[in-house]
Design an enzyme around this catalytic site. Structure first.
Site, PDB file in Angstrom:
ATOM      1  N   ASN A   1      -7.583 -11.826   6.993  1.00  0.00           N
ATOM      2  CA  ASN A   1      -8.134 -13.067   7.533  1.00  0.00           C
ATOM      3  C   ASN A   1      -9.134 -12.812   8.638  1.00  0.00           C
ATOM      4  O   ASN A   1      -9.062 -11.819   9.352  1.00  0.00           O
ATOM      5  CB  ASN A   1      -7.014 -13.981   8.044  1.00  0.00           C
ATOM      6  CG  ASN A   1      -6.617 -13.663   9.460  1.00  0.00           C
ATOM      7  OD1 ASN A   1      -7.192 -14.188  10.412  1.00  0.00           O
ATOM      8  ND2 ASN A   1      -5.648 -12.766   9.613  1.00  0.00           N
TER       9      ASN A   1
ATOM     10  N   CYS B   1      -5.303  -9.870  18.110  1.00  0.00           N
ATOM     11  CA  CYS B   1      -6.258 -10.387  17.137  1.00  0.00           C
ATOM     12  C   CYS B   1      -7.507  -9.506  17.110  1.00  0.00           C
ATOM     13  O   CYS B   1      -8.181  -9.360  18.137  1.00  0.00           O
ATOM     14  CB  CYS B   1      -6.609 -11.828  17.506  1.00  0.00           C
ATOM     15  SG  CYS B   1      -7.559 -12.637  16.231  1.00  0.00           S
TER      16      CYS B   1
ATOM     17  N   ASN C   1       0.305  -6.921  15.257  1.00  0.00           N
ATOM     18  CA  ASN C   1      -0.736  -7.867  14.876  1.00  0.00           C
ATOM     19  C   ASN C   1      -1.459  -7.254  13.677  1.00  0.00           C
ATOM     20  O   ASN C   1      -1.031  -6.239  13.134  1.00  0.00           O
ATOM     21  CB  ASN C   1      -1.686  -8.107  16.050  1.00  0.00           C
ATOM     22  CG  ASN C   1      -2.349  -9.475  15.953  1.00  0.00           C
ATOM     23  OD1 ASN C   1      -2.957  -9.785  14.932  1.00  0.00           O
ATOM     24  ND2 ASN C   1      -2.225 -10.273  16.987  1.00  0.00           N
TER      25      ASN C   1
ATOM     26  N   CYS D   1      17.528   6.803 -19.409  1.00  0.00           N
ATOM     27  CA  CYS D   1      16.101   7.138 -19.558  1.00  0.00           C
ATOM     28  C   CYS D   1      15.544   6.501 -20.827  1.00  0.00           C
ATOM     29  O   CYS D   1      16.181   6.530 -21.878  1.00  0.00           O
ATOM     30  CB  CYS D   1      15.955   8.656 -19.628  1.00  0.00           C
ATOM     31  SG  CYS D   1      14.294   9.212 -20.074  1.00  0.00           S
TER      32      CYS D   1
ATOM     33  N   CYS E   1      12.632  22.591  -8.873  1.00  0.00           N
ATOM     34  CA  CYS E   1      12.444  21.273  -8.253  1.00  0.00           C
ATOM     35  C   CYS E   1      12.514  21.389  -6.732  1.00  0.00           C
ATOM     36  O   CYS E   1      13.439  21.992  -6.198  1.00  0.00           O
ATOM     37  CB  CYS E   1      13.509  20.300  -8.760  1.00  0.00           C
ATOM     38  SG  CYS E   1      13.421  18.667  -7.997  1.00  0.00           S
TER      39      CYS E   1
ATOM     40  N   CYS F   1       8.993  12.001  -9.211  1.00  0.00           N
ATOM     41  CA  CYS F   1       9.495  11.545 -10.514  1.00  0.00           C
ATOM     42  C   CYS F   1      10.294  10.258 -10.376  1.00  0.00           C
ATOM     43  O   CYS F   1      10.129   9.321 -11.155  1.00  0.00           O
ATOM     44  CB  CYS F   1      10.321  12.635 -11.188  1.00  0.00           C
ATOM     45  SG  CYS F   1      11.678  13.252 -10.177  1.00  0.00           S
TER      46      CYS F   1
END
Lengths: 426, 458
Positions: free
Chosen positions: A73, A135, A200, A342, A379, A385
């Site tokens: 805005n 602002c 803000n 899955c 991993c 994933c």
């Protein structure tokens, strides 16, 4: 039924959901409608000068068909005369004595201007003040709003001036357009603030029109930055709340603002230290009635958790928020795919293959059915994933046994050498 | 099915009944639906599509507003992709394979494909360019889905292509054989035009053996693709089959493809013999021509019916009645040779035959008669055996024998694709399958005559 009421820096509210200072709190009509709908309190749209605005003012950022993932805005503070606002605040307060009205204020950084407006507004019976140091557009060019809010000395000084005149609590609303929000938060505390609120809006440009090449939004073919809010800014806001909440020198309540759209967001902000909440974009997107689910959802959550009061949530997750150097380097988690749930979209496979650690294999069982399997040795537990997986419960991140905990800071201490002198390789 | 917005039948303007029944997705519907696609990796919908359309790719392009790119992905893989979006049994193919079947609802792939190709039709986009002339010529006998598909790919590969088409327009089944309210003729004709724009010459109203001899073609072209499809509905072998009021379903559907619509079915009783997709088409066309009573007669049961499930459901919604285990035995006529009734006999199912279906046999003394004004025969289609023999090709009762890899017939210069090779385990008779065969045949000809890679540059 849990007790949802709060006492925020001395301001009592039947529930923690306040409308933030913004278009929804522009008038008595709106604030009264909001209270009828169940909102706990309202921060009246910022009072001050000059009384002007532009057209158009808003832009939504939409993502993959989801409207208003973010909101932008370029609207300024109220464009209604102070007398009109004060009259309506008085009338609203009379009709709804139990719902707090907090007046948002913005004036030039001069002591007498702060004294004057605080006194005039307090006379109509507000429950507190919120100083608008956030602002980012329009007013900032005149030394107000974010222009003040980015300078800790100005935040401290103006807070002090407001406090000199105010009988009721003073909340200082901070701008996120700053490197370290704890610096301005600390300045507000030094200035005597009873509470701080954040965030803000963030400087933003919502988009560019592909046909006209105008900015979105534009005013007669020209654009300027606006303030960003809505769901997209929640992680930024939550971080800023958390940074202030875990900082012991900022020992005042925090009103959490930034992308709170439902009771779940509310719980997160409160766990991370917010003693109260302010909402705007969600109300602008859906209307005031969304508060009904917010209140009920929060209530049910508290009941499920066996908590008697919403205050019991506040800050519960703060001790869990820390620095990278305090994280256990030896902790390990790996992804595990639940082949029953899955649906074989293979999104995890390709995400891991192309952009992570190549540890999800596409395999075929003896009966010909395809399945996916994580090579757990490779991993690193990055989560990618499970993030891209569209099915809840199809990928679990499993904690696996690891060595004794050791943080970076502990490692550094053990080596007893300055961090710049050691290699990062184990 | 509930998307069909207008189910009423007009008796004042029959042509209204033949407007496409399922509306195009609105841009908002298309956007919502396309954003639901997961963009699977190695997506099963692609594997399930006989032409391997990169479905996630074209769907994501709809979501991003890249409509031309989306249409191109579809038409690249399937030169009759606009028709296929309407006639494919999607629930058995792409949509049946969608991973979301296991999580929520499958993506409406067919409707999205229709939406993207509709965009291309409306915007009159030319999606592909002809390749650089490679000096070779190919004749294609039959301008149906297989022939068009082969022509499109050959033209892109630089061949000079001529299609010989017996009818007024190319497109074959898509242009003439599928009911308008499912596949409007202009969709098929757009696909024909797309092929023509690549420089393919289409000699319509040209029948091999009548207007040009097999020899002439064999001598004039470097290769030939025989894609003639199927012929008329065979004879039932019962009395008075040529009576006034007895129709061949293929011809009958064809009469409804272009206005004006015949009005002699209004209020009439119609019996359709057979229960395949063409039989359903004949039945639903009869309803839309104003027939008051439409009945389908099938000598087996619903379980053995060859019509797609969605076609069967559609026919039921159109108030078509089904008489299972019913075999017509005699057509009865009045003094002027006009059909008045159909004599039938009840059947029962016995042991399974070679095709695995239980063989029907008549129940003794169960004859009965139904009053009808028209009889439509839809018991399959015969084959162009004479033409196949004129080309001197090895065949099995009209099914041309081909090398399954190269689509080459017993005559190395002649390749064959589409309905003329379907049957006997050589693929399933679907438009999409014909399109794929046409494509593969084109690549095979390229390999044979040019000998290099078989890829086509977009």
């Amino acid at each position: 039924m849990a007790d949802l009421s709060i006492n925020f820096a001395g301001i009592k509210s039947p529930n923690p959901f306040w409308l933030a200072s913004a278009p929804p709190t522009n008038s008595g009509y709106q604030v009264q409608r909001a209270f009828e709908a169940g909102w706990g309190g309202a921060v009246w749209k910022t009072l001050g000068e000059p009384i002007l605005n532009i057209s158009s003012r808003f832009a939504g950022t939409h993502f993959n068909g989801q409207r208003v993932a973010g909101f932008n805005n370029t609207e300024l503070i109220t464009d209604r005369p102070l007398e009109v606002n004060l009259k309506e605040i008085y009338e609203t307060k009379k009709r709804f004595p139990n719902n707090p009205i907090i007046a948002s204020l913005m004036v030039e950084p001069e002591q007498e201007k702060w004294h004057e407006i605080v006194k005039r507004v307090e006379a109509v019976g507000v429950d507190g003040f919120e100083l608008n140091f956030g602002c980012p557009h329009g007013m900032a060019e005149r030394g107000m709003g974010a222009a003040s809010g980015q300078v800790p000395e100005l935040v401290e000084k103006q807070t002090m001036w407001a406090k000199e005149a105010a009988e009721s609590p003073v909340i200082v609303k901070l701008t996120p357009n700053i490197t370290d929000i704890t610096a301005t938060a600390y300045a507000a505390v030094q200035g005597g603030a009873d509470a701080i609120s954040m965030i803000n809006t963030i400087n933003s440009l919502a988009g560019v029109d592909l046909d006209t090449w105008n900015t979105i939004p534009h005013v007669a073919g020209k654009g300027a930055h606006g303030g960003y809010c809505g769901p997209a800014v929640k992680p930024i806001a939550l971080n800023m709340v958390a940074e202030c909440a875990r900082n012991s020198t900022i020992n005042v309540p925090i009103s959490g603002i930034g992308g709170i759209s439902d009771w779940r967001d509310a719980v997160e902000f409160m766990l991370m230290g917010a003693g109260g909440l302010q909402v705007c974009t969600a109300a602008m997107h859906h209307g005031f009635s969304i508060v009904e689910d917010m209140v009920e959802g929060l209530n049910n959550y508290l009941d499920d958790k066996g908590l008697a009061s919403v205050g019991d949530l506040v800050g519960k997750s703060v001790p869990k928020y820390s620095d990278w150097g305090d994280l256990d380097l030896n902790y390990k988690s790996v992804a595990r795919i639940n082949t029953d749930t899955c649906i074989n979209c293979n999104k995890c496979h390709i995400a891991c293959e192309d952009t992570a650690h190549q540890c999800i294999d596409m395999l075929k069982a003896k009966d010909g059915t395809k399945y996916l399997q994580v090579n757990e040795d490779d991993c690193v537990g990055c989560n990618l994933c499970s993030i891209v997986c569209p099915v809840d419960g199809a990928i679990d991140m499993i904690e696996i046994p690891s060595d004794e905990p050791m943080t970076w800071k502990e490692r550094e201490a053990a080596i007893k050498e300055p961090s710049c002198g050691i290699s990062l390789v184990k | 099915m509930n998307r069909f917005r207008d189910k009423t039948t007009s008796l004042k303007d029959l042509s209204l009944n033949f407007n496409e029944i399922e509306p195009d997705l609105s841009p908002k519907e298309a956007m919502d639906e396309s954003n639901r696609c997961l963009y699977c990796y190695d997506a099963p919908c692609i594997t399930a599509c006989p032409t391997d359309i990169n479905i996630p790719s074209f769907i994501k392009k709809i979501a991003s507003g890249n409509m031309k790119g989306s249409a191109k992905v579809i038409m690249e893989a399937n030169p009759v992709g606009a028709s296929c979006s309407r006639v494919c049994p999607t629930e058995d193919l792409c949509e049946g394979a969608c991973v979301l079947n296991d999580a929520s609802l499958p993506i409406m792939i067919g409707n999205l494909q229709r939406h993207a190709t509709n965009w291309a039709i409306k915007n009159n986009e030319q999606l592909f360019e002809a390749g650089e002339d490679n000096g070779k010529t190919v004749a294609i006998v039959g301008g149906g889905p297989a022939g068009l598909s082969a022509a499109r790919e050959l033209a892109r590969l630089g061949f000079k292509v001529t299609i010989f088409e017996a009818k007024e327009h190319a497109g074959g089944l898509d242009t003439y054989g599928i009911v308008s309210f499912r596949l409007p003729q202009e969709v098929s004709l757009w696909e024909v035009e797309q092929v023509e724009k690549l420089g393919v010459e289409i000699r319509t109203n040209t029948m091999i053996g009548r207007d040009i001899s097999v020899n002439e073609i064999e001598n004039a072209y470097d290769a030939i693709v025989l894609a003639v499809g199927l012929s008329k509905v065979p004879m039932l072998g019962i009395e008075d089959e040529d009576a006034n009021g007895v129709y061949d379903a293929i011809n009958f559907v064809e009469t409804t493809k272009t206005p004006p619509m015949r009005e002699d079915f209004i209020g009439k009783k119609v019996a359709i013999i057979g229960a395949g997709n063409t039989a359903i088409d004949a039945a639903t066309c009869s309803v839309r021509l104003g027939a008051s009573d439409v009945k389908m007669l099938y000598r087996r049961t619903q379980a053995e019916m060859t019509a797609y499930e969605f076609e069967y459901e559609f026919a039921k919604q159109e108030s078509v009645a089904f008489s299972w285990l019913t075999q017509p035995t005699k057509i009865l006529t009045d003094s002027e040779g006009k059909v008045t009734a159909l004599e039938c006999i009840r059947m029962e199912l016995g042991e399974a035959d070679v095709s695995g279906r239980r063989r029907p046999s008549p129940i003794k003394d169960s004859e009965f008669t139904i009053e009808v004004d028209a009889v439509i025969k839809a018991i399959g289609q015969s084959r162009f055996v004479d033409l196949i023999e004129e080309f001197d090709l090895s065949h099995d009762r009209g099914v041309v024998n081909i090398d399954s890899d190269t689509h080459q017939t017993s005559n190395p210069k002649v390749f064959s694709a589409g309905d003329v090779v379907f049957g006997n385990g050589q693929g399933e008779a679907m438009v999409v399958e014909a399109a794929e065969q046409g494509k593969l045949t084109a690549y095979s000809i390229y390999k044979e005559l040019i000998g290099e890679s078989e890829t086509v540059n977009a």
